[in-house]
Write an enzyme that holds these catalytic residues in place. Structure first.
Site, mmCIF file in Angstrom:
data_model
loop_
_atom_site.group_PDB
_atom_site.id
_atom_site.type_symbol
_atom_site.label_atom_id
_atom_site.label_comp_id
_atom_site.label_asym_id
_atom_site.label_seq_id
_atom_site.Cartn_x
_atom_site.Cartn_y
_atom_site.Cartn_z
ATOM 1 N N ARG A 167 33.405 -6.609 -32.173
ATOM 2 C CA ARG A 167 34.039 -5.378 -32.070
ATOM 3 C C ARG A 167 35.586 -5.232 -32.086
ATOM 4 O O ARG A 167 36.216 -6.023 -31.068
ATOM 5 C CB ARG A 167 33.623 -4.750 -30.639
ATOM 6 C CG ARG A 167 34.029 -3.470 -30.482
ATOM 7 C CD ARG A 167 33.646 -2.280 -31.333
ATOM 8 N NE ARG A 167 33.691 -1.003 -30.924
ATOM 9 C CZ ARG A 167 33.968 0.107 -31.851
ATOM 10 N NH1 ARG A 167 33.220 -0.101 -32.968
ATOM 11 N NH2 ARG A 167 34.376 1.405 -31.118
ATOM 12 N N THR A 192 1.441 -5.241 -9.946
ATOM 13 C CA THR A 192 1.994 -5.787 -11.032
ATOM 14 C C THR A 192 0.763 -6.498 -11.805
ATOM 15 O O THR A 192 -0.122 -7.239 -11.229
ATOM 16 C CB THR A 192 2.963 -6.662 -10.887
ATOM 17 O OG1 THR A 192 4.001 -6.217 -10.139
ATOM 18 C CG2 THR A 192 3.442 -7.317 -12.192
ATOM 19 N N GLU A 213 0.965 -1.196 0.188
ATOM 20 C CA GLU A 213 -0.168 0.102 -0.150
ATOM 21 C C GLU A 213 0.870 1.364 0.105
ATOM 22 O O GLU A 213 1.992 1.160 0.520
ATOM 23 C CB GLU A 213 -0.704 0.038 1.232
ATOM 24 C CG GLU A 213 -2.080 -1.222 1.286
ATOM 25 C CD GLU A 213 -2.755 -0.970 2.516
ATOM 26 O OE1 GLU A 213 -3.043 -0.154 3.089
ATOM 27 O OE2 GLU A 213 -3.786 -1.934 2.731
ATOM 28 N N GLU A 227 9.011 -7.962 -3.913
ATOM 29 C CA GLU A 227 8.813 -8.953 -3.194
ATOM 30 C C GLU A 227 9.847 -8.910 -1.887
ATOM 31 O O GLU A 227 10.467 -9.769 -1.480
ATOM 32 C CB GLU A 227 8.935 -10.479 -3.819
ATOM 33 C CG GLU A 227 7.850 -10.829 -4.918
ATOM 34 C CD GLU A 227 7.712 -12.130 -5.291
ATOM 35 O OE1 GLU A 227 7.998 -12.901 -4.702
ATOM 36 O OE2 GLU A 227 7.053 -12.024 -6.400
#
Ligand SMILES: Cc1cc2nc3c(=O)[nH]c(=O)nc-3n(C[C@H](O)[C@H](O)[C@H](O)COP(=O)(O)OP(=O)(O)OC[C@H]3O[C@@H](n4cnc5c(N)ncnc54)[C@H](O)[C@@H]3O)c2cc1C
Length: 368
Positions: A257, A147, A116, A353
Site C-alpha cells: 500500500r 460448540t 446452561e 472457557e
C-alpha cells in the site's frame, strides 16, 4: 516439522474456504475432511486408543496453525480435546476404549456441555439433573452454547446428581447424539467463529446406562474444572493463531500500500505498531508454550498458568487484530480483506472457557 506440515495443510486446504465459511456461517467440512485425512483432528488422543498421541505442546501448535487461517476450523481439534479430556482424565478404561477409538479414527467428534442458560460463570449453579434408576441414569435439562452441537456424535454432560451438595453433587456423563431424547436448538447467530455451530442441547428424559458416568458420582464438577486447566491453553493457542494470522496479513499489506509516494511500511508510526503487535504475540506464545509444558507434566501451578495464558493471549489477539484492521485503513473494515473476520473471531477467546474476568478470579485464587 510439525508446524511446517500443518501450515502447508492449513494454507492449501483450510484457508481457501475461511471467508466463505464465515460469510455463509456454515460448518467447515473441508477443514474436517483435511484434518481427519492427516490425523490432525484429535491429535491428543493417546496411541493406546489409536490416536496420534501428541503431547500438549504439539496439540497447541496444531490449533495455533489452523487458527492462523481459520478460527472456526481450529475449534475442531480444540473442542475434540475439550469434550474428550474428562473421559481421558477420569473415565474408566472401558469408557476410554469405547469413545476414544472412534474419536481417533475420525468417526465422531466430542463436545463439552457445562454451560446452561442460567449457569455461565457460575457453572456450579446448573439445573440439568441426572437421576439414578436401576442400571440407568435419566437426564433432563438444557445445555447452552455448546460448540459443535449437532455435528458431534459424543457429548460430555455435567449434571446434578445430588442437589444438596452444589459442586460436589455434580456428575459427568457421556451422552450420544443418537440417545433417545437428545435434540438441538437453532444455531446461534454470532459475531464471529461463524463456521463453528453453537447450539443448545436438550436432554428430555434421556436414559443412559449407569456405566456412562465418568468417574465417581459427585466428581463431575472437579473433572470439568481439571479439564479446563488443560484446555484453556488450547484457547490461548487459538488466540495466538488468530493474532499471528492478522499480523502476517498486515505485514504484507503495508509493503504494498502506497500513500504520500511510498509504501506505508516506510512510516515509523506504522513500523512501531507492527513491532508492538509482534512483541505481544511473542510474549503470548512463550506463556502459552510454557503452560502447555506444565499441562503435559501436570505441574502444581498449572491452574494459574493455564488461566494466565488464556487471558493474556486472548487480550493480545483482540489488540493485535484491532490494530491489523487499523493498518489496512478503510480496506481493513471490509469483508474483502480477512482482518475484520479475525477481529470478530478474536473476541470469543476473551469469553469462552471462562471469561477473562473469571480467569482473573482463578489466577487470584492461585497466585504463584
Ligand atoms: C460461541 C460460544 C461457544 C461456547 N462453547 C461452549 C461449550 O462448548 N461448552 C460450554 O459448556 N460452554 C460454552 N460456551 C459458554 C461460555 O463458556 C460462557 O458463555 C461463559 O463462561 C460466560 O458465561 P455467560 O455467557 O453466562 O456470562 P455470565 O456468566 O452471565 O457473565 C456476564 C458478565 O459478567 C461477568 N462476571 C460474571 N461473574 C463475575 C464475577 N464473579 N466477577 C466479575 N465478573 C463476573 C463475566 O465476566 C461477563 O463479563 C460458549 C459460549 C459462546 C459464546
Amino acid at each position: 516439522m510439525l508446524r511446517d506440515a500443518i501450515r502447508s495443510l492449513a494454507e492449501a486446504k483450510i484457508a481457501p474456504y475461511a471467508a466463505e465459511v464465515d460469510e455463509e456461517a456454515r460448518f467447515p467440512q473441508e477443514a474436517l475432511d483435511a484434518l481427519v485425512s492427516s490425523d490432525l483432528h484429535a491429535v491428543h488422543v493417546p496411541e493406546t486408543y489409536g490416536g496420534a498421541g501428541a503431547d500438549a505442546l504439539a496439540t497447541v501448535i496444531v490449533i495455533e496453525e489452523v487458527a492462523r487461517v481459520c478460527a472456526s476450523s481450529s475449534l475442531i481439534p480444540a473442542v475434540n480435546k475439550l469434550g474428550s479430556l474428562p473421559v481421558i482424565l477420569s473415565g474408566s478404561e472401558d469408557l476410554k476404549k469405547k469413545y476414544m477409538t472412534p474419536l481417533a479414527k475420525g468417526d465422531g467428534m466430542f463436545s463439552y456441555c457445562l454451560s446452561e442458560p442460567d449457569a455461565g460463570s457460575d457453572a456450579a449453579g446448573m439445573k440439568t439433573k441426572a437421576v439414578r434408576d436401576g442400571d440407568s441414569y435419566v437426564l433432563n435439562g438444557v445445555k447452552r452454547w455448546i460448540t459443535n452441537a449437532g455435528v458431534s456424535d459424543y457429548y460430555t454432560v455435567m449434571a446434578v446428581t445430588d442437589p444438596t451438595k452444589r459442586s460436589k453433587g455434580i456428575s459427568a456423563f457421556v451422552v450420544e447424539k443418537s440417545d433417545e431424547g437428545v435434540s438441538f436448538g437453532a444455531p446461534e447467530k454470532k459475531l464471529g467463529i461463524k463456521g463453528s455451530p453453537t447450539r443448545e442441547v436438550y436432554l428430555d428424559n434421556v436414559r443412559i446406562p449407569a456405566d456412562r458416568m465418568i468417574g465417581e458420582e459427585g466428581t463431575g464438577f472437579a473433572t470439568a474444572m481439571k479439564t479446563l486447566d488443560h484446555t484453556r491453553i488450547t484457547i490461548a493457542a487459538q488466540a495466538l493463531g488468530i493474532a499471528q494470522g492478522a499480523l502476517d496479513y498486515a505485514k504484507g499489506y503495508v509493503q504494498e500500500r502506497k500513500q504520500f509516494g511510498k509504501p506505508i511500511a516506510d512510516f515509523q508510526g506504522i513500523q512501531f505498531m507492527l513491532a508492538d503487535m509482534a512483541m505481544k504475540i511473542e510474549a503470548a506464545r512463550q506463556l502459552t508454550y510454557a503452560a502447555a509444558a506444565k499441562s503435559e507434566r501436570g505441574d502444581a501451578d498449572l491452574t494459574f498458568q493455564g488461566a494466565a495464558a488464556k487471558c493474556f493471549a486472548s487480550d493480545v489477539a483482540m489488540e493485535v487484530t484491532t490494530d491489523a484492521v487499523q493498518l489496512l485503513g478503510g480496506y481493513g473494515y471490509t469483508r474483502d480483506y480477512p482482518v475484520e473476520r479475525m477481529m470478530r473471531d478474536a473476541k470469543i477467546t476473551q469469553i469462552y472457557e471462562g471469561t477473562n474476568q473469571v480467569q482473573r478470579i482463578v489466577m487470584a485464587r492461585n497466585l504463584p
